[in-house]
Write a protein that holds these residues in place. Structure first.
Motif, short mmCIF file in Angstrom:
data_model
loop_
_atom_site.label_atom_id
_atom_site.label_comp_id
_atom_site.label_asym_id
_atom_site.label_seq_id
_atom_site.Cartn_x
_atom_site.Cartn_y
_atom_site.Cartn_z
N ARG A 1 0.82 -1.20 0.00
CA ARG A 1 0.00 0.00 0.00
C ARG A 1 0.87 1.27 0.00
O ARG A 1 0.55 2.25 -0.67
N LYS A 2 1.94 1.25 0.73
CA LYS A 2 2.84 2.41 0.76
C LYS A 2 3.45 2.67 -0.62
O LYS A 2 3.59 3.82 -1.05
N GLN A 3 3.80 1.60 -1.31
CA GLN A 3 4.37 1.74 -2.65
C GLN A 3 3.35 2.31 -3.63
O GLN A 3 3.69 3.14 -4.48
N LYS A 4 2.10 1.87 -3.50
CA LYS A 4 1.05 2.42 -4.36
C LYS A 4 0.85 3.90 -4.09
O LYS A 4 0.66 4.70 -5.01
N ALA A 5 0.86 4.28 -2.81
CA ALA A 5 0.69 5.69 -2.44
C ALA A 5 1.84 6.53 -3.02
O ALA A 5 1.61 7.60 -3.60
N GLU A 6 3.05 6.02 -2.91
CA GLU A 6 4.21 6.73 -3.44
C GLU A 6 4.12 6.86 -4.96
O GLU A 6 4.45 7.91 -5.52
N LYS A 7 3.63 5.82 -5.60
CA LYS A 7 3.53 5.82 -7.05
C LYS A 7 2.57 6.89 -7.55
O LYS A 7 2.79 7.49 -8.62
N ILE A 8 1.49 7.14 -6.79
CA ILE A 8 0.53 8.16 -7.23
C ILE A 8 0.84 9.53 -6.62
O ILE A 8 0.07 10.49 -6.79
N GLY A 9 1.95 9.62 -5.91
CA GLY A 9 2.41 10.91 -5.41
C GLY A 9 1.74 11.41 -4.15
O GLY A 9 1.71 12.61 -3.88
N LEU A 10 1.21 10.49 -3.35
CA LEU A 10 0.55 10.88 -2.11
C LEU A 10 1.14 10.14 -0.92
O LEU A 10 1.65 9.03 -1.05
N THR A 11 1.08 10.76 0.25
CA THR A 11 1.46 10.07 1.48
C THR A 11 0.26 9.27 1.97
O THR A 11 -0.88 9.51 1.53
N PRO A 12 0.46 8.32 2.87
CA PRO A 12 -0.68 7.58 3.41
C PRO A 12 -1.77 8.49 3.99
O PRO A 12 -2.96 8.26 3.77
N ASN A 13 -1.36 9.54 4.70
CA ASN A 13 -2.35 10.45 5.27
C ASN A 13 -3.10 11.22 4.19
O ASN A 13 -4.29 11.53 4.33
N GLU A 14 -2.42 11.55 3.10
CA GLU A 14 -3.08 12.23 1.98
C GLU A 14 -4.04 11.29 1.27
O GLU A 14 -5.13 11.72 0.82
#
Length: 347
Positions: free
Chosen positions: A192-205
């Motif tokens: 999930r963290k990698q997916k968030a990074e890929k779309i340019g967002l932090t987990p909180n975002e």
């Protein structure tokens, strides 16, 4: 012969006395002593409860309180009271009940979702465990804890992933908060963290955007498409123009989260708040509600398309019409406005 008769009488009296004694022991210790009609009865004993408090609760549970008290005293229960949730069964004896209260604290299922603020969450949790809402909100909003775990007051809600969790009823506010931090860390897997990074967002975002998606549509099968619209706008630096953020801004400004707003008015769009995405570009400072896991995953796996607009679809309640151009969107919007006017929804 006379002595034999005396000895026989003594033996018989002894046996009679033993029988009477055994009967009373059985009645006090082993005979059924519950008076509730249901199959089970929950007893909640708070932390640091006195023996008298326990006795007051047991008045509602047992038929013979005196015999229960005698057995409890004999088994030293008043000196070994345990806090928690205990399940007594119909037909239990005093001995069974005391043993249960001494060692059989039972967990329960704690559930929460759709909370808009920490205060709402604290109230929801306080209704399910021993910790009260005041201690919960104080603990959850602790500035040191938030800073140490990369949260701000505005994003504190993002630590709580809605689901069903098993807790003991006598869980303290700190124990609840610390457990939820572990659940948050468990939820945000490397994938999930990698997916968030890929779309340019932090987990909180991701959580913050998912909250908007959650408010926009209750249809799980539509959430990826709605998320895709917002990601398209976000990536191009276009204001999100999300009605739910305006509603949240109005409620926050008025400090009134109980009012239900079904229709956003033009004057609402002028509300000066960082949560008003019609007025300010980018994501709000934090989540406007607690999104489901399906909404979070919808953002992480948003639909790749060319839509930049959407509006409720009167022909398909609960769903939306999507548009690639402003002209097409305005046509869709006019149809929606006609419908909402016809329905008499003014606010």
């Amino acid at each position: 012969m006379y002595i034999k008769k005396i000895l026989l009488a003594i033996v018989l009296l002894g046996m009679l006395g033993l029988g009477i004694f055994s009967y009373f022991v059985y009645q006090a210790v082993l005979a059924p002593n519950t008076k509730f009609s249901s199959e089970t009865k929950e007893v909640f004993i708070r932390t640091d409860a006195s023996y008298q408090e326990v006795i007051n609760q047991m008045k509602l549970v047992v038929k013979d309180l005196e015999s229960f008290d005698q057995v409890a005293q004999k088994k030293s229960y008043p000196q070994n009271i345990k806090a928690g949730r205990f399940i007594l069964k119909k037909g239990m004896s005093n001995n069974d009940m005391v043993n249960t209260l001494r060692s059989s604290n039972q967990p329960l299922a704690v559930q929460f979702n759709n909370q808009e603020r920490l205060e709402d969450l604290a109230g929801r949790i306080a209704a399910q465990i021993e910790a009260d809402s005041v201690s919960l909100i104080k603990t959850m909003a602790d500035s040191t804890f938030l800073a140490e775990n990369d949260f701000k007051p505005e994003t504190a809600l993002a630590m709580y992933i809605p689901n069903q969790y098993e807790f003991y009823w006598n869980t303290s506010a700190k124990e609840f908060r610390d457990r939820m931090l572990k659940e948050y860390q468990k939820f945000w897997t490397d994938a999930r963290k990698q997916k968030a990074e890929k779309i340019g967002l932090t987990p909180n975002e991701v959580y913050t955007l998912a909250a908007i998606v959650q408010k926009e549509t209750a249809k799980v099968d539509e959430r990826k498409r709605v998320a895709g619209v917002y990601m398209n706008r976000h990536k191009r630096g276009i204001k999100l123009d999300a009605d739910p953020t305006v509603i949240y801004a109005v409620k926050k400004k008025n400090d009134d989260f109980d009012t239900i707003i079904k229709r956003v008015l033009y004057k609402d769009l002028e509300t000066d708040s960082p949560y008003n995405t019609y007025k300010y570009a980018g994501l709000p400072p934090g989540p406007i509600t607690m999104p489901d896991i399906s909404a979070i995953d919808a953002v992480l796996n948003y639909e790749d398309h060319d839509y930049y607009y959407f509006v409720a679809n009167p022909e398909k309640p609960g769903y939306h019409k999507f548009a690639k151009t402003l002209r097409q969107h305005n046509n869709n919007r006019q149809a929606y406005v006609r419908w909402i006017n016809k329905m008499g929804i003014n606010r």
